[in-house]
Design an enzyme around this catalytic site. Structure first.
Site, PDB file in Angstrom:
ATOM      1  N   GLU A 139       0.808  -1.236   0.000  1.00 30.54           N
ATOM      2  CA  GLU A 139       0.000   0.000   0.000  1.00 30.54           C
ATOM      3  C   GLU A 139       0.830   1.270   0.000  1.00 30.54           C
ATOM      4  O   GLU A 139       0.538   2.203  -0.739  1.00 30.54           O
ATOM      5  CB  GLU A 139      -0.930   0.036   1.221  1.00 30.54           C
ATOM      6  CG  GLU A 139      -2.259  -0.658   1.032  1.00 30.54           C
ATOM      7  CD  GLU A 139      -2.136  -2.155   1.138  1.00 30.54           C
ATOM      8  OE1 GLU A 139      -1.039  -2.649   1.459  1.00 30.54           O
ATOM      9  OE2 GLU A 139      -3.138  -2.834   0.906  1.00 30.54           O
TER      10      GLU A 139
ATOM     11  N   HIS B 272     -10.464  -4.994  10.570  1.00 30.00           N
ATOM     12  CA  HIS B 272     -11.021  -4.760   9.238  1.00 30.00           C
ATOM     13  C   HIS B 272     -12.320  -3.964   9.277  1.00 30.00           C
ATOM     14  O   HIS B 272     -13.078  -3.981   8.321  1.00 30.00           O
ATOM     15  CB  HIS B 272     -11.278  -6.104   8.541  1.00 30.00           C
ATOM     16  CG  HIS B 272     -10.012  -6.795   8.133  1.00 30.00           C
ATOM     17  ND1 HIS B 272      -9.177  -7.402   9.021  1.00 30.00           N
ATOM     18  CD2 HIS B 272      -9.435  -6.951   6.914  1.00 30.00           C
ATOM     19  CE1 HIS B 272      -8.139  -7.920   8.384  1.00 30.00           C
ATOM     20  NE2 HIS B 272      -8.272  -7.660   7.110  1.00 30.00           N
TER      21      HIS B 272
END
Lengths: 393, 359
Positions: free
Chosen positions: B89, B158
């Site tokens: 990322e 998450h």
């Protein structure tokens, strides 16, 4: 005067090639300067490359004078910044580049002005080689409206066409540079991106992430590690398990280059640029260089290294002295000529400092401007709910 | 059950539209479109319109998108425009920002915004601040998009909502669509915007169909960033929300309407810059305010709304303190019963409305 020299030089060049005889001009006499000479340069250590840049570089008088002028200007500019910082006219962060001039000038000589470049925070030199005047650089350091970023960026945030700063977060500029290279590839414009980082940043994870993607997608990116032996106060031996920075790209071919020799840097950069432009993908260069100042102006630079070491580099490997000696020993320039240039440069830097000290600070109206691009004017909350400030693009 | 939810979510009685005979004006050729398809259409249209636009992220190309939002795009546009990245990322977000600086218009997808934390330095320090630091020399036309907030059964790492984190930073625009029209119009605006825009989608909303008007079906349909929408008119209390919770507010409003309590429901659409004017006008009408969000209470979206209402003219019109309905101040648990009690349910909104109105 410079033009006259050039005209005379070309006259001599012309006549020398015809019949090798000297031509004496009755106006101001100049010894006939050698138009160009060839120098042996240190061979680069190679990683995953069969061949490297040539072991010899040709330097023309014109180029030599240009490189000298650029390096000397950068040197004097950084020393002036040192002075202004000690007078508290420059504040905050100030990371000086003196000692490393051959890197910036050599790289610029090896690429086109239309190529792209991005570096970290030791960026004043690159801001200059990428086209910004000493005046605008010093005025940015002093936080005035005549600065290249109107005083809003400071030392670490200067920008120019095809120059993306000036980045404060260690290592963050490397993925950015790979992204610029992606844009070059995408747009098919045959341009490349030079992406610089230091020995301290070389261990950053995001750099390896960038290596991976650049190699996978064959991005036209030259990754350059400016190894000045110290990441702030930590020597390379204390920071990196492997100090062979030119090999750290693993699957990316690499070169280790003498970063104190502007010709070495130029030849290596040309080699690397050709490699990238041919579509082979990224390449890595380690420039072995040295900074005379500490990490920044708040670091005297002698607690983690000896004064003797600094002195030794200054006397034996100074990039500006090296070039000057080469030019003079081969009669490509005269001592007087160089002295005159030095005087001119000092004057230019002094005038720039004058401007940087006397130019007004940015007006308060500018406080909230430049938040968004291409946007109608908007309101920004001040320090309290009754203060509403105006922001324009 | 799904169709009932659909009626409620569309905010108006779709049945009555069909039964009413309208000859005096042309009836709109409305269509049922899921949020996922709306996002897909938005990207497809913008990729077609401007060749500088491209999409990069994990699994966006050959996998058709982890949540199938980019389905079909790689087949249509190929490797150059739809790029699969390795799981890095920080690296690929930085690459996207660099590409934006050099003239392209990237859409950087984070598989979920939880993973954007690894790259948040690039979003804030490289993208959001650059135009200001360069005093206007270097714009960064980039879109960061992906699902945000709680999903179902994906547990603590998450499920975080990042509206407050990104909404905090000057130089960024932050949008949070709810309906399919929101999704399409706002994403198109984000892609056309010359500044960094964070698009907070919601995974649980991807499969929800909404009526999409004929106007919204046009290739040039955009919704302005920075403008909230009143989804339901009301006179007794204002409910302000964003993303999935807008649906919960409308459902709560439907239940409360049976008891004679008329809620005005505002869909923020944009977190930053926030449309406080629409909220103020509503509060000045209803005299009561509740903010509803999925994220944590401390320093959240609701906290900001309440602070601004206090500082503005609407304060004098409040008949009760403005309050926030938020996610519970805990990391998201896994067990279904616990998870269900971690974010606002319709009954929590109804309870809070009645408490505020003292009924």
């Amino acid at each position: 005067m410079q033009n006259m020299l050039t005209i005379l030089t070309s006259v001599f060049r012309g006549s020398l090639s015809k019949n090798g005889s000297k031509v004496v001009v009755s106006a101001r006499t100049y010894a006939d300067f050698t138009p160009q000479a060839s120098f042996d340069i240190k061979k680069c250590e190679l990683h995953r490359l069969e061949q490297g840049p040539p072991g010899e570089a040709v330097l023309t008088r014109e180029d030599g004078l240009r490189y000298y002028r650029a390096m000397q200007t950068m040197r004097r500019m950084e020393l002036k910044a040192d002075q202004l910082y000690k007078q508290k006219i420059i504040r905050g962060f100030c990371h000086l580049y003196d000692g490393q001039e051959a890197c910036a000038v050599g790289i610029e000589a090896g690429v086109n002005p239309t190529d792209h470049l991005i570096t970290a925070y030791r960026a004043h030199g690159y801001t200059y080689t990428r086209g910004i005047s000493v005046k605008e650089i010093l005025a940015e350091l002093t936080g005035r409206k005549g600065g290249v970023a109107k005083g809003k960026g400071g030392s670490m945030h200067m920008y120019a066409k095809h120059f993306y700063g000036g980045n404060g977060i260690v290592g963050a500029q490397v993925p950015l540079g790979a992204g610029v290279a992606l844009a070059c590839q995408y747009q098919g414009n045959n341009q490349i991106c030079v992406t610089l980082y230091g020995d301290g940043a070389a261990n950053q994870g995001q750099i390896f992430e960038s290596f991976n993607m650049a190699a996978l997608w064959k991005l036209p990116c030259i990754f350059i590690c400016e190894n000045n032996k110290y990441g702030m106060g930590t020597s390379v031996e204390r920071a990196s398990a492997s100090t062979d920075y030119y090999k750290r790209g693993d699957f990316i071919p690499g070169l280790r280059v003498d970063g104190m020799d502007v010709l070495c840097v130029r030849e290596a950069t040309k080699f690397a640029a050709d490699y990238c432009r041919s579509g082979k993908g990224p390449i890595l260069m380690e420039l072995q260089t040295y900074r005379y100042h500490g990490h920044s102006m708040s670091d005297p630079g002698v607690s983690y290294r000896t004064r003797e070491e600094i002195q030794e580099v200054r006397s034996k490997s100074d990039p500006i002295s090296m070039l000057k000696d080469r030019m003079i020993s081969t009669n490509m320039a005269s001592v007087e000529e160089i002295k005159e240039m030095d005087v001119e440069i000092r004057k230019e830097v002094e005038e720039a400092a004058q401007f940087a000290t006397s130019d007004p600070e940015p007006p308060l109206e500018d406080l909230c401007n430049h938040i968004f691009y291409n946007e109608p004017p908007m309101e920004v909350r001040g320090t309290n709910p009754w203060t509403k400030l105006k922001s324009i693009s | 059950m799904a169709s009932l939810r659909c009626f409620l979510r569309s905010g108006r009685n779709a049945v009555s539209v069909i039964l009413r005979r309208e000859f005096h004006k042309t009836s709109p050729a409305a269509l049922q479109v899921t949020v996922r398809d709306a996002l897909n259409q938005a990207m497809d249209e913008e990729l077609e319109r401007d060749e500088r636009v491209f999409l990069l992220g994990e699994e966006v190309a050959q996998y058709d998108g982890a949540y199938k939002v980019s389905r079909g795009l790689w087949k249509k546009y190929g490797d150059k425009r739809i790029i699969d990245t390795p799981i890095t990322e920080m690296g690929f977000a930085g690459i996207a920002v660099g590409a934006a600086m050099a003239g392209l218009r990237p859409i950087c997808e984070f598989m979920t915004f939880n993973f954007s934390m690894q790259a948040i330095d690039q979003v804030i320090n490289s993208a959001a601040k650059t135009y200001y630091m360069s005093a206007g020399l270097q714009p960064v036309p980039i879109v960061f998009r992906g699902p945000n907030g709680a999903s179902a059964g994906v547990a603590a790492q998450h499920s975080q909502c990042f509206a407050a984190w990104y909404g905090h930073c000057p130089g960024l625009k932050v949008i949070s669509p709810w309906s399919a029209e929101d999704a399409k119009g706002l994403l198109k605006s984000a892609i056309r915007d010359d500044n960094p825009v964070v698009v907070l989608e919601n995974e649980l909303m991807y499969g929800v169909p909404f009526e999409m008007s004929e106007e919204a079906q046009s290739k040039d349909f955009t919704i302005p960033i920075g403008k909230a929408k009143v989804e339901r008119q009301g006179s007794h209390i204002t409910l302000v929300s964003h993303s999935r919770m807008v649906g919960h507010c409308l459902d709560a409003a439907a239940v409360l309407a049976k008891e004679g309590i008329e809620c005005e429901v505002i869909n923020l659409r944009t977190i930053r810059p926030m449309d406080i004017d629409t909220i103020e006008a509503s509060v000045m009408k209803t005299n009561h305010l509740i903010t509803v969000e999925g994220g944590w209470p401390q320093f959240g979206v609701g906290a900001e709304i309440c602070a601004r209402i206090m500082e503005g003219q609407a304060f004098n019109y409040l008949d009760a303190p403005a309050i926030r309905v938020t996610g519970v101040d805990i990391p998201m648990p896994y067990a279904k019963i616990l998870e269900d009690h971690s974010t606002p349910q319709i009954k929590d909104i109804i309870f809070s409305v009645k408490k505020t109105l003292n009924v």
